[in-house]
Structures are given as C-alpha cells and as structure tokens.
Write a protein that holds these residues in place. Sequence first.
Motif, PDB file in Angstrom:
ATOM      1  N   ASP A 239       0.699  -1.199   0.004  1.00 30.18           N
ATOM      2  CA  ASP A 239      -0.207   0.119   0.287  1.00 30.18           C
ATOM      3  C   ASP A 239       0.415   1.236   0.029  1.00 30.18           C
ATOM      4  O   ASP A 239       1.486   1.316   0.741  1.00 30.18           O
ATOM      5  CB  ASP A 239      -0.595   0.225   1.436  1.00 30.18           C
ATOM      6  CG  ASP A 239      -1.475   1.137   1.272  1.00 30.18           C
ATOM      7  OD1 ASP A 239      -2.184   2.010   0.384  1.00 30.18           O
ATOM      8  OD2 ASP A 239      -2.664   1.889   2.437  1.00 30.18           O
TER       9      ASP A 239
ATOM     10  N   THR B  35     -13.070   7.741 -11.371  1.00 35.53           N
ATOM     11  CA  THR B  35     -13.390   6.683 -11.427  1.00 35.53           C
ATOM     12  C   THR B  35     -13.175   6.127 -13.162  1.00 35.53           C
ATOM     13  O   THR B  35     -12.879   4.360 -12.968  1.00 35.53           O
ATOM     14  CB  THR B  35     -15.327   6.480 -11.294  1.00 35.53           C
ATOM     15  OG1 THR B  35     -14.925   7.455  -9.860  1.00 35.53           O
ATOM     16  CG2 THR B  35     -15.355   5.471 -11.612  1.00 35.53           C
TER      17      THR B  35
ATOM     18  N   ALA C 295     -10.450   4.542 -13.294  1.00 35.71           N
ATOM     19  CA  ALA C 295     -10.725   2.948 -12.482  1.00 35.71           C
ATOM     20  C   ALA C 295     -10.856   2.048 -13.279  1.00 35.71           C
ATOM     21  O   ALA C 295     -10.743   0.941 -12.626  1.00 35.71           O
ATOM     22  CB  ALA C 295     -11.136   3.319 -11.007  1.00 35.71           C
ATOM     23  N   ASN C 296     -12.070   2.719 -13.266  1.00 40.13           N
ATOM     24  CA  ASN C 296     -12.396   1.433 -14.582  1.00 40.13           C
ATOM     25  C   ASN C 296     -11.749   0.909 -15.661  1.00 40.13           C
ATOM     26  O   ASN C 296     -12.055  -0.057 -16.627  1.00 40.13           O
ATOM     27  CB  ASN C 296     -13.834   1.671 -15.409  1.00 40.13           C
ATOM     28  CG  ASN C 296     -14.725   2.693 -14.225  1.00 40.13           C
ATOM     29  OD1 ASN C 296     -14.864   1.920 -13.357  1.00 40.13           O
ATOM     30  ND2 ASN C 296     -16.091   3.523 -15.107  1.00 40.13           N
TER      31      ASN C 296
ATOM     32  N   GLN D 129      -8.846  -0.999 -15.476  1.00 32.56           N
ATOM     33  CA  GLN D 129      -8.738  -1.630 -14.227  1.00 32.56           C
ATOM     34  C   GLN D 129      -6.869  -1.672 -14.225  1.00 32.56           C
ATOM     35  O   GLN D 129      -6.281  -3.503 -14.833  1.00 32.56           O
ATOM     36  CB  GLN D 129      -9.204  -2.592 -14.298  1.00 32.56           C
ATOM     37  CG  GLN D 129     -10.405  -2.737 -13.701  1.00 32.56           C
ATOM     38  CD  GLN D 129     -10.552  -2.982 -12.233  1.00 32.56           C
ATOM     39  OE1 GLN D 129      -9.506  -4.330 -11.535  1.00 32.56           O
ATOM     40  NE2 GLN D 129     -11.407  -1.548 -11.679  1.00 32.56           N
TER      41      GLN D 129
ATOM     42  N   ALA E  47      -3.877  -4.039  -7.096  1.00 33.76           N
ATOM     43  CA  ALA E  47      -5.350  -2.725  -6.783  1.00 33.76           C
ATOM     44  C   ALA E  47      -5.403  -1.890  -7.308  1.00 33.76           C
ATOM     45  O   ALA E  47      -5.373  -1.074  -6.498  1.00 33.76           O
ATOM     46  CB  ALA E  47      -6.279  -3.242  -5.994  1.00 33.76           C
TER      47      ALA E  47
ATOM     48  N   GLN F 228      -8.590   0.130  -7.409  1.00 32.56           N
ATOM     49  CA  GLN F 228      -8.952   0.394  -5.920  1.00 32.56           C
ATOM     50  C   GLN F 228      -8.306   1.563  -5.620  1.00 32.56           C
ATOM     51  O   GLN F 228      -8.538   2.418  -4.962  1.00 32.56           O
ATOM     52  CB  GLN F 228      -9.247  -0.295  -4.877  1.00 32.56           C
ATOM     53  CG  GLN F 228      -9.563  -0.634  -3.540  1.00 32.56           C
ATOM     54  CD  GLN F 228     -11.250   0.313  -4.074  1.00 32.56           C
ATOM     55  OE1 GLN F 228     -11.813  -0.690  -4.348  1.00 32.56           O
ATOM     56  NE2 GLN F 228     -11.572   1.141  -3.295  1.00 32.56           N
TER      57      GLN F 228
ATOM     58  N   LEU G 125      -9.717   4.143  -6.902  1.00 31.70           N
ATOM     59  CA  LEU G 125     -11.253   5.081  -6.134  1.00 31.70           C
ATOM     60  C   LEU G 125     -10.522   5.561  -4.283  1.00 31.70           C
ATOM     61  O   LEU G 125     -10.878   6.663  -4.082  1.00 31.70           O
ATOM     62  CB  LEU G 125     -11.707   3.927  -5.817  1.00 31.70           C
ATOM     63  CG  LEU G 125     -12.041   3.104  -7.659  1.00 31.70           C
ATOM     64  CD1 LEU G 125     -13.085   1.505  -6.775  1.00 31.70           C
ATOM     65  CD2 LEU G 125     -13.053   4.583  -7.769  1.00 31.70           C
ATOM     66  N   ASP G 126      -9.556   4.865  -4.324  1.00 39.40           N
ATOM     67  CA  ASP G 126      -9.393   5.305  -2.802  1.00 39.40           C
ATOM     68  C   ASP G 126      -8.272   6.790  -2.666  1.00 39.40           C
ATOM     69  O   ASP G 126      -8.466   7.361  -1.637  1.00 39.40           O
ATOM     70  CB  ASP G 126      -8.138   4.381  -2.037  1.00 39.40           C
ATOM     71  CG  ASP G 126      -9.234   3.199  -1.173  1.00 39.40           C
ATOM     72  OD1 ASP G 126     -10.448   3.463  -1.356  1.00 39.40           O
ATOM     73  OD2 ASP G 126      -8.332   2.128  -1.427  1.00 39.40           O
TER      74      ASP G 126
END
Length: 240
Positions: A169, A201, A204-205, A207, A222, A225, A228-229
């Motif tokens: 992280d 977003t 993020a989509n 991926q 990830a 995610q 988004l975070d």
Amino acid sequence: MATITEIAPDVYRICLFVPEYNMQFNHFLVKDEEPMLYHAGMRLMFPLLKQAVARLIKPEQLRWVGFSHFEVDECGALNEWLQLAPQAQAVCSEIGAMVNMGDFAIRPARGLNQADVLETGKYRFRFLPTPHLPHGWDAGVLFEEKNKTLFCSDLFHQDGDGVALTDHDILGEVRASLRAGQSSPLPNYMPYTAKTKGMLTALANLQPATLAIMHGSSFRGACGQALLDLDIIMKEELGE
C-alpha cells in the motif's frame, strides 16, 4: 546516478533522486519499434537522463516524447530530445499541442483527444484527458492497453527515495505527501474539483495492472481500487 528498473514489460523506470527536494523524478522509457520516453525531464537533468536512456537504446532512435501537462519536469528538456533524435515528436493533449507546444517545441507536437490511440509497434497507448488532474487544463494520461500500464504523471505523489516498484500500500505515503504540500510555502499542488471523482473513476474502470508514477514508487496490484481510494484521500486533504 540514475537507477533503471523494468516495472512492466518493456517499460523502464529511470529515476533521479534529488535530496534537496527529497523527491524522485521518474521518467519511463518504452522499448518498441517506435521508442517512447514519457517525461522529458528538466533541462538541467538532461545529461544524466540521456546517459541513462543510452543504457537502454540509442537516444537518437527515440520516436515519441510524451508527457501529461506543461511543466518543467514533464517537458522542460523536450527540445534537447528533439534536437538529438531527428525523428522524435512530442505527444500530448490536443490542448497542450495548440496552446503550449505550438510556441515551445521546435517541431509540431502530435495532439491527442479523448480515446485517441498512439501505436508504437506492439503497444497501443490510449489517451484520456484529465484537465486539472493533477493540474493544468492541458493535462492527460496514457494507458498502455496490452499490459495495462497507466502513466499517472503526478498522481500518487510520494516524497522520499522509495523502492522502484511495490505491491504494498502506497496510499499512506500519498496522504502524507499531500498533507505536507498543503503546509509548504507552495500549497495547492493539486486541486480537488467537482470533476475529480469522475475522472479518477474513469481511470479506475480501466483496471490497470501497473501505475507508472512520476514521484515515488510505482505500484503493481489492485490499481483500480487505489485510484478510487485516491479520490477519497484527495477530497479529505485538498477539498474545501
């Protein structure tokens, strides 16, 4: 001395750490039929960056020099690269090509619009405009579709001299850097606007599998995610 790490297939992270700023400046060389350097770097860094690129390819073979937005660490040495590599061309947003490169660059830049694709051989880079993210109305990012590498520019900025690539992280370091920036003599490094969440977003989509980050460690894991975070962190640290 620059450090070089392959963070994704044929994507080489070239890192120059500046202790005075406590910050890494990362440049990414894509080895392909038409090699691309993403982030031209500062003019004062050009000799070191040129030496590093020469460890991977002949610098004269560069075909593309890409960047997110008009800023010295993104494109300050652009003309030095264009003079060195006769076939090289800048690639950036259409706004950047019209507003900045038309006067700044010694050769016309290739401007990209929403969903335009740059092909370098076996790799395809989709362009996504991200005005004012991280900053500048000309900002945008490139997404390499085969191995799903997102070239993030200043998103996920981390201070310090971190590892080249991590699956741990990084958001704690990102939050700390944003918070430190807000208390520095030059705050408001990145704005948080009503459109920030929608743009993050959309990224993020996609991926992505790897985040190629300008300042700090690149990230594999990830990534959707994480984007988004990042919106949550930016809103908490930078929002009104």
